[in-house]
Design a protein around this motif. Structure first.
Motif, PDB file in Angstrom:
ATOM      1  N   LEU A  61       0.825  -1.204   0.000  1.00  0.00           N
ATOM      2  CA  LEU A  61       0.000   0.000   0.000  1.00  0.00           C
ATOM      3  C   LEU A  61       0.863   1.258   0.000  1.00  0.00           C
ATOM      4  O   LEU A  61       0.484   2.279  -0.599  1.00  0.00           O
ATOM      5  CB  LEU A  61      -0.938  -0.005   1.208  1.00  0.00           C
ATOM      6  N   THR A  62       2.009   1.199   0.669  1.00  0.00           N
ATOM      7  CA  THR A  62       2.938   2.333   0.631  1.00  0.00           C
ATOM      8  C   THR A  62       3.416   2.573  -0.800  1.00  0.00           C
ATOM      9  O   THR A  62       3.461   3.717  -1.278  1.00  0.00           O
ATOM     10  CB  THR A  62       4.143   2.047   1.546  1.00  0.00           C
ATOM     11  N   PHE A  63       3.763   1.500  -1.483  1.00  0.00           N
ATOM     12  CA  PHE A  63       4.215   1.592  -2.875  1.00  0.00           C
ATOM     13  C   PHE A  63       3.118   2.167  -3.765  1.00  0.00           C
ATOM     14  O   PHE A  63       3.366   3.067  -4.579  1.00  0.00           O
ATOM     15  CB  PHE A  63       4.626   0.198  -3.353  1.00  0.00           C
ATOM     16  N   LEU A  64       1.896   1.680  -3.620  1.00  0.00           N
ATOM     17  CA  LEU A  64       0.794   2.138  -4.470  1.00  0.00           C
ATOM     18  C   LEU A  64       0.438   3.586  -4.191  1.00  0.00           C
ATOM     19  O   LEU A  64       0.096   4.342  -5.108  1.00  0.00           O
ATOM     20  CB  LEU A  64      -0.425   1.237  -4.255  1.00  0.00           C
ATOM     21  N   ALA A  65       0.482   3.991  -2.907  1.00  0.00           N
ATOM     22  CA  ALA A  65       0.182   5.388  -2.572  1.00  0.00           C
ATOM     23  C   ALA A  65       1.201   6.320  -3.209  1.00  0.00           C
ATOM     24  O   ALA A  65       0.842   7.416  -3.684  1.00  0.00           O
ATOM     25  CB  ALA A  65       0.170   5.571  -1.059  1.00  0.00           C
ATOM     26  N   HIS A  66       2.460   5.904  -3.261  1.00  0.00           N
ATOM     27  CA  HIS A  66       3.491   6.753  -3.866  1.00  0.00           C
ATOM     28  C   HIS A  66       3.417   6.730  -5.384  1.00  0.00           C
ATOM     29  O   HIS A  66       3.636   7.749  -6.045  1.00  0.00           O
ATOM     30  CB  HIS A  66       4.872   6.285  -3.398  1.00  0.00           C
ATOM     31  N   GLN A  67       3.100   5.586  -5.973  1.00  0.00           N
ATOM     32  CA  GLN A  67       3.099   5.457  -7.422  1.00  0.00           C
ATOM     33  C   GLN A  67       1.826   5.995  -8.069  1.00  0.00           C
ATOM     34  O   GLN A  67       1.877   6.529  -9.183  1.00  0.00           O
ATOM     35  CB  GLN A  67       3.275   3.992  -7.818  1.00  0.00           C
ATOM     36  N   PHE A  68       0.675   5.841  -7.392  1.00  0.00           N
ATOM     37  CA  PHE A  68      -0.605   6.184  -8.031  1.00  0.00           C
ATOM     38  C   PHE A  68      -1.414   7.235  -7.277  1.00  0.00           C
ATOM     39  O   PHE A  68      -2.464   7.650  -7.758  1.00  0.00           O
ATOM     40  CB  PHE A  68      -1.454   4.919  -8.186  1.00  0.00           C
ATOM     41  N   GLY A  69      -0.968   7.617  -6.093  1.00  0.00           N
ATOM     42  CA  GLY A  69      -1.664   8.670  -5.378  1.00  0.00           C
ATOM     43  C   GLY A  69      -2.307   8.178  -4.087  1.00  0.00           C
ATOM     44  O   GLY A  69      -2.685   7.015  -3.953  1.00  0.00           O
ATOM     45  N   ILE A 106     -10.726  -7.278  11.429  1.00  0.00           N
ATOM     46  CA  ILE A 106     -10.412  -5.913  11.843  1.00  0.00           C
ATOM     47  C   ILE A 106      -8.969  -5.793  12.322  1.00  0.00           C
ATOM     48  O   ILE A 106      -8.255  -4.840  11.976  1.00  0.00           O
ATOM     49  CB  ILE A 106     -11.392  -5.463  12.943  1.00  0.00           C
ATOM     50  N   LEU A 107      -8.510  -6.750  13.111  1.00  0.00           N
ATOM     51  CA  LEU A 107      -7.142  -6.685  13.638  1.00  0.00           C
ATOM     52  C   LEU A 107      -6.117  -6.859  12.529  1.00  0.00           C
ATOM     53  O   LEU A 107      -5.062  -6.200  12.533  1.00  0.00           O
ATOM     54  CB  LEU A 107      -6.961  -7.748  14.723  1.00  0.00           C
ATOM     55  N   GLN A 108      -6.386  -7.726  11.568  1.00  0.00           N
ATOM     56  CA  GLN A 108      -5.487  -7.850  10.417  1.00  0.00           C
ATOM     57  C   GLN A 108      -5.343  -6.512   9.704  1.00  0.00           C
ATOM     58  O   GLN A 108      -4.225  -6.073   9.393  1.00  0.00           O
ATOM     59  CB  GLN A 108      -6.022  -8.891   9.431  1.00  0.00           C
ATOM     60  N   CYS A 109      -6.469  -5.873   9.444  1.00  0.00           N
ATOM     61  CA  CYS A 109      -6.450  -4.587   8.738  1.00  0.00           C
ATOM     62  C   CYS A 109      -5.728  -3.519   9.554  1.00  0.00           C
ATOM     63  O   CYS A 109      -4.954  -2.726   9.007  1.00  0.00           O
ATOM     64  CB  CYS A 109      -7.883  -4.132   8.443  1.00  0.00           C
ATOM     65  N   THR A 110      -5.972  -3.482  10.854  1.00  0.00           N
ATOM     66  CA  THR A 110      -5.370  -2.461  11.709  1.00  0.00           C
ATOM     67  C   THR A 110      -3.853  -2.558  11.699  1.00  0.00           C
ATOM     68  O   THR A 110      -3.155  -1.547  11.482  1.00  0.00           O
ATOM     69  CB  THR A 110      -5.906  -2.601  13.148  1.00  0.00           C
ATOM     70  N   PHE A 111      -3.316  -3.742  11.941  1.00  0.00           N
ATOM     71  CA  PHE A 111      -1.859  -3.900  11.984  1.00  0.00           C
ATOM     72  C   PHE A 111      -1.237  -3.646  10.611  1.00  0.00           C
ATOM     73  O   PHE A 111      -0.150  -3.057  10.514  1.00  0.00           O
ATOM     74  CB  PHE A 111      -1.491  -5.305  12.471  1.00  0.00           C
ATOM     75  N   TYR A 112      -1.923  -4.072   9.558  1.00  0.00           N
ATOM     76  CA  TYR A 112      -1.371  -3.921   8.216  1.00  0.00           C
ATOM     77  C   TYR A 112      -1.348  -2.453   7.787  1.00  0.00           C
ATOM     78  O   TYR A 112      -0.346  -1.972   7.248  1.00  0.00           O
ATOM     79  CB  TYR A 112      -2.192  -4.747   7.228  1.00  0.00           C
ATOM     80  N   LEU A 113      -2.442  -1.755   8.019  1.00  0.00           N
ATOM     81  CA  LEU A 113      -2.500  -0.344   7.638  1.00  0.00           C
ATOM     82  C   LEU A 113      -1.523   0.486   8.462  1.00  0.00           C
ATOM     83  O   LEU A 113      -0.903   1.424   7.940  1.00  0.00           O
ATOM     84  CB  LEU A 113      -3.930   0.178   7.809  1.00  0.00           C
ATOM     85  N   ALA A 114      -1.395   0.154   9.760  1.00  0.00           N
ATOM     86  CA  ALA A 114      -0.438   0.879  10.597  1.00  0.00           C
ATOM     87  C   ALA A 114       0.978   0.727  10.055  1.00  0.00           C
ATOM     88  O   ALA A 114       1.757   1.700  10.008  1.00  0.00           O
ATOM     89  CB  ALA A 114      -0.517   0.374  12.036  1.00  0.00           C
ATOM     90  N   ALA A 115       1.337  -0.480   9.631  1.00  0.00           N
ATOM     91  CA  ALA A 115       2.679  -0.713   9.079  1.00  0.00           C
ATOM     92  C   ALA A 115       2.890   0.061   7.785  1.00  0.00           C
ATOM     93  O   ALA A 115       3.956   0.642   7.555  1.00  0.00           O
ATOM     94  CB  ALA A 115       2.887  -2.208   8.842  1.00  0.00           C
ATOM     95  N   ASN A 116       1.869   0.109   6.922  1.00  0.00           N
ATOM     96  CA  ASN A 116       2.010   0.794   5.639  1.00  0.00           C
ATOM     97  C   ASN A 116       1.927   2.306   5.750  1.00  0.00           C
ATOM     98  O   ASN A 116       2.258   3.009   4.800  1.00  0.00           O
ATOM     99  CB  ASN A 116       0.950   0.285   4.660  1.00  0.00           C
ATOM    100  N   ILE A 151       4.786  -3.762  15.231  1.00  0.00           N
ATOM    101  CA  ILE A 151       5.091  -5.167  14.971  1.00  0.00           C
ATOM    102  C   ILE A 151       4.728  -5.471  13.525  1.00  0.00           C
ATOM    103  O   ILE A 151       3.854  -4.832  12.942  1.00  0.00           O
ATOM    104  CB  ILE A 151       4.325  -6.107  15.929  1.00  0.00           C
ATOM    105  N   ALA A 152       5.420  -6.453  12.956  1.00  0.00           N
ATOM    106  CA  ALA A 152       5.193  -6.803  11.548  1.00  0.00           C
ATOM    107  C   ALA A 152       3.783  -7.343  11.370  1.00  0.00           C
ATOM    108  O   ALA A 152       3.330  -8.179  12.157  1.00  0.00           O
ATOM    109  CB  ALA A 152       6.214  -7.834  11.100  1.00  0.00           C
ATOM    110  N   PRO A 153       3.047  -6.888  10.346  1.00  0.00           N
ATOM    111  CA  PRO A 153       1.669  -7.351  10.135  1.00  0.00           C
ATOM    112  C   PRO A 153       1.636  -8.753   9.556  1.00  0.00           C
ATOM    113  O   PRO A 153       2.655  -9.272   9.088  1.00  0.00           O
ATOM    114  CB  PRO A 153       1.107  -6.329   9.147  1.00  0.00           C
ATOM    115  N   LEU A 154       0.460  -9.343   9.594  1.00  0.00           N
ATOM    116  CA  LEU A 154       0.280 -10.696   9.068  1.00  0.00           C
ATOM    117  C   LEU A 154      -0.196 -10.655   7.620  1.00  0.00           C
ATOM    118  O   LEU A 154       0.456 -11.176   6.720  1.00  0.00           O
ATOM    119  CB  LEU A 154      -0.714 -11.469   9.936  1.00  0.00           C
TER     120      LEU A 154
END
Length: 417
Positions: free
Chosen positions: A289-297, A339-349, A355-358
């Motif tokens: 998601l970090t890559f996509l936000a930088h590449q496409f907005g 919800i917890l999967q999304c929370t940890f993943y979005l926080a990392a991105n 902590i590393a997301p799943l």
């Protein structure tokens, strides 16, 4: 007929007063007809479509050893539909058996693990590999079934549920997966407190909650103090990444630099360091998601977050409103896992992942996570579809039973007290 009518006339009167059995049955079928979950089905399809686009963009934007294929998403959709039509009541008939089967198979699987990668156990089957970290997606459901089986045992049921939490938690620590352990712990705590607050353990609610929360927070406090000795540098880098730019703060700096240079729409500028997005570690598995936000907005990232949030809110609301005990416990455990999967993943991105997301359901790389999330989501929607018609069967304790007697044509029911 006892009042003097013949059988034919008595039958006519009975039907007039009580209704025709066939007609009543048809009307009851309409009342308890399964309710298709079109909103959540559509959201699932949208999220899978976004996942396909994410995979396609990443595999074609930079040179990659991955080869884009829609086949995993087709298989995931088939699993989703199949689980959507499963009768979830089978788990209510054998809750302890399913819990024990999950525990035994997990222990056996870890014992037979054939590879390790970054310290995590994997099961390698030819060209395929399965990480045991994904057991954390299944364990909340197993724990919910344990709570369902213990719900009629009062304070002993709460204690036994707490004891049953630990074997699965220890397995996750052995795998090891910190994010899986944290997600499972939070899900199990919420499920158990939810059951107590609904009165399903038939105990004083405040005392029951204190019985769970006091030892939980005491253990959590000592655990954090213990972990602080080993993760001091990581905590410091999380808040001050610039002071450790070539150590644990490296990834934090990269992510925050990329996002700070991202545009609302279109490709963003490159950071002053000249680092390109492809140099971000685990860009295709952990930080897409970090890559996509930088590449496409940033708008692309915002759209994904909105759809995930809508799905999470709908799922949690419907799980909270579920009438059957079994359906509510299982649906809540699945919704919390999502919800917890999304929370940890979005926080990392977003550059704030401690902590590393799943995984990110339906979107991130990883066929195992994709298939498991699809199956769990389909199963949750199956509960929402038919949960209202599910009939609970609860074994009551002896002191709750009524005294029933039948003598001389008279049925007597006397409640104790």
């Amino acid at each position: 007929m006892a009042n003097g009518d013949d059988e034919k006339r008595a039958t006519t009167k009975a039907i007039t007063q009580m209704g025709d059995a066939v007609w009543i049955g048809q009307e009851l079928d309409k009342t308890h007809r399964p309710k298709p979950q079109w909103t959540l089905i559509a959201l699932t399809g949208i999220l899978m479509g976004i996942g396909m686009l994410v995979h396609y963009f990443i595999d074609t934007a930079e040179s990659s050893h991955y080869t884009f294929s829609p086949l995993p998403f087709i298989v995931a959709w088939v699993l989703f539909v199949a689980c959507y039509f499963i009768d979830f009541s089978v788990f209510g008939r054998y809750p302890l058996q399913f819990y024990m089967a999950t525990l035994i198979l997990s222990i056996a699987g870890i014992s037979l693990s054939t590879a390790t990668y970054y310290g995590q156990a994997f099961w390698v089957l030819g060209p395929f590999s399965i990480s045991f970290a994904y057991l954390s997606l299944l364990f909340p459901v197993a724990f919910a079934l344990l709570v369902y089986a213990m719900r009629s045992r009062g304070y002993w049921g709460i204690l036994l549920s707490g004891i049953g939490f630990f074997p699965l938690a220890i397995i996750l620590l052995m795998t090891p997966t910190l994010v899986g352990f944290v997600s499972y712990t939070l899900s199990a705590l919420c499920v158990l407190c939810f059951a107590i607050s609904r009165g399903w353990f038939k105990v004083h609610k405040t005392r029951g909650l204190l019985l769970v929360l006091l030892p939980t927070f005491t253990t959590l406090t000592f655990s954090l103090l213990f972990l602080a000795q080993y993760y001091t540098q990581r905590f410091w880098s999380f808040f001050h990444p610039d002071q450790n730019p070539f150590g644990t703060g490296y990834v934090y700096n990269l992510i925050r630099d990329f996002l700070s240079q991202a545009q609302f729409f279109g490709q963003g500028d490159f950071p002053e360091s000249g680092v390109v997005p492809a140099s971000l570690p685990f860009i295709k598995t952990v930080y897409p998601l970090t890559f996509l936000a930088h590449q496409f907005g940033v708008v692309f990232l915002a759209v994904i977050i909105v759809f995930l949030a809508i799905f999470a809110v709908f799922s949690l609301y419907k799980a909270w409103k579920e009438k059957s005990v079994l359906g509510a416990l299982i649906a809540l455990s699945i919704a919390l896992t999502f919800i917890l999967q999304c929370t940890f993943y979005l926080a990392a991105n977003l550059g704030y992942g401690l902590i590393a997301p799943l995984s990110l359901p339906f979107i991130s790389y990883g066929k195992s996570a994709l298939f498991l999330n699809a199956a769990l989501t389909g199963f949750m929607l199956s509960i929402f579809r038919t949960g209202e018609a599910y009939e609970e069967h609860q074994i009551t304790s002896r002191r709750e039973l009524a005294f029933i007697s039948y003598k001389d044509g008279t049925l007597s029911i006397r409640l104790k007290g």
